[in-house]
Design an enzyme around this catalytic site. Sequence first.
Site, PDB file in Angstrom:
ATOM      1  N   HIS A  36       0.842  -1.184   0.000  1.00 44.82           N
ATOM      2  CA  HIS A  36       0.000   0.000   0.000  1.00 44.82           C
ATOM      3  C   HIS A  36       0.886   1.245   0.000  1.00 44.82           C
ATOM      4  O   HIS A  36       1.756   1.392   0.858  1.00 44.82           O
ATOM      5  CB  HIS A  36      -0.897  -0.018   1.240  1.00 44.82           C
ATOM      6  CG  HIS A  36      -1.939   1.041   1.282  1.00 44.82           C
ATOM      7  ND1 HIS A  36      -3.140   0.950   0.610  1.00 44.82           N
ATOM      8  CD2 HIS A  36      -1.965   2.238   1.920  1.00 44.82           C
ATOM      9  CE1 HIS A  36      -3.870   2.031   0.845  1.00 44.82           C
ATOM     10  NE2 HIS A  36      -3.177   2.838   1.634  1.00 44.82           N
ATOM     11  N   ASP A  38       0.803   5.295   0.122  1.00 45.61           N
ATOM     12  CA  ASP A  38       0.001   6.477   0.438  1.00 45.61           C
ATOM     13  C   ASP A  38       0.622   7.715  -0.184  1.00 45.61           C
ATOM     14  O   ASP A  38       1.725   8.130   0.196  1.00 45.61           O
ATOM     15  CB  ASP A  38      -0.078   6.666   1.954  1.00 45.61           C
ATOM     16  CG  ASP A  38      -0.962   5.632   2.621  1.00 45.61           C
ATOM     17  OD1 ASP A  38      -2.139   5.535   2.235  1.00 45.61           O
ATOM     18  OD2 ASP A  38      -0.480   4.918   3.516  1.00 45.61           O
ATOM     19  N   MET A  71      -4.322  10.659  -1.793  1.00 46.89           N
ATOM     20  CA  MET A  71      -4.921  11.673  -0.926  1.00 46.89           C
ATOM     21  C   MET A  71      -4.481  13.027  -1.463  1.00 46.89           C
ATOM     22  O   MET A  71      -3.685  13.751  -0.851  1.00 46.89           O
ATOM     23  CB  MET A  71      -4.485  11.446   0.523  1.00 46.89           C
ATOM     24  CG  MET A  71      -5.162  10.246   1.160  1.00 46.89           C
ATOM     25  SD  MET A  71      -4.413   9.718   2.715  1.00 46.89           S
ATOM     26  CE  MET A  71      -3.189   8.558   2.071  1.00 46.89           C
ATOM     27  N   MET A 140     -11.916   4.852   5.550  1.00 45.69           N
ATOM     28  CA  MET A 140     -10.868   5.393   6.402  1.00 45.69           C
ATOM     29  C   MET A 140     -11.303   5.270   7.856  1.00 45.69           C
ATOM     30  O   MET A 140     -12.335   5.813   8.249  1.00 45.69           O
ATOM     31  CB  MET A 140     -10.586   6.852   6.055  1.00 45.69           C
ATOM     32  CG  MET A 140      -9.984   7.079   4.675  1.00 45.69           C
ATOM     33  SD  MET A 140      -8.398   6.228   4.438  1.00 45.69           S
ATOM     34  CE  MET A 140      -7.396   6.958   5.748  1.00 45.69           C
TER      35      MET A 140
END
Length: 224
Positions: A36, A38, A71, A140
């Site tokens: 993962h 981010d 994000m 989230m």
Amino acid sequence: MNDRPPVIAPSILSADFSALGEACRATVDAGGDWVHVDCMDGHFVPAITFGPATCTSLRPHIATVMDVHLMIAPVNPYLQDFATAGADFITIHVEAGPHIHRALQAISEAGCKAGVALNPGTPAQTVAHLLDLVNLVCVMTVNPGAGGQSFLHSQLEKIAVIREMIADRPIHLQVDGGINEETAVLASQAGADVFVAGSSLFSGGLRELPGRISGLRRAATQSQ
């Protein structure tokens, strides 16, 4: 309740940034199903982390799924860059722009699997009309923007609601934030099948990764 085998997706946000390639290789060797990544822009969330160039550099070190969580806002101008960088999944936030439908279509057209993420204050119904466009929904379980936060138990009801909304569609239900052996049990019971974990996996260093990934997998399987 979820009867899918759990997918463990260690987040390299909690790894040593000076040795990210090594961390990615170690994650896969230790039994991580996905890696993962981010990506934060300092605008949609306070932190600045990884961009497409970093993902391009990491791709050769990830012999499994590169799960890219954006994000960032605006997100549309950068989707092709992350696809070209080698992302398998690209997950974007429903809150990051007014054209989420168009953005999810663009991810699929770029050859990636599309995911949509919801912040803790965003209701489950915001993804109701997007489910036929996505391969993954990410709930989230902390406010996005920093690792090491505590799991928000208020999100368990949302996870359960979205699991019912997904029904028999082949869509992953991911949880991200504050995931450890204790909270993975709760999230799995609510219906999650993909578990993103950072601090709980990497805080002991790479040598402890195999045991910690195995422990998280056992916890995520307890409700099955």
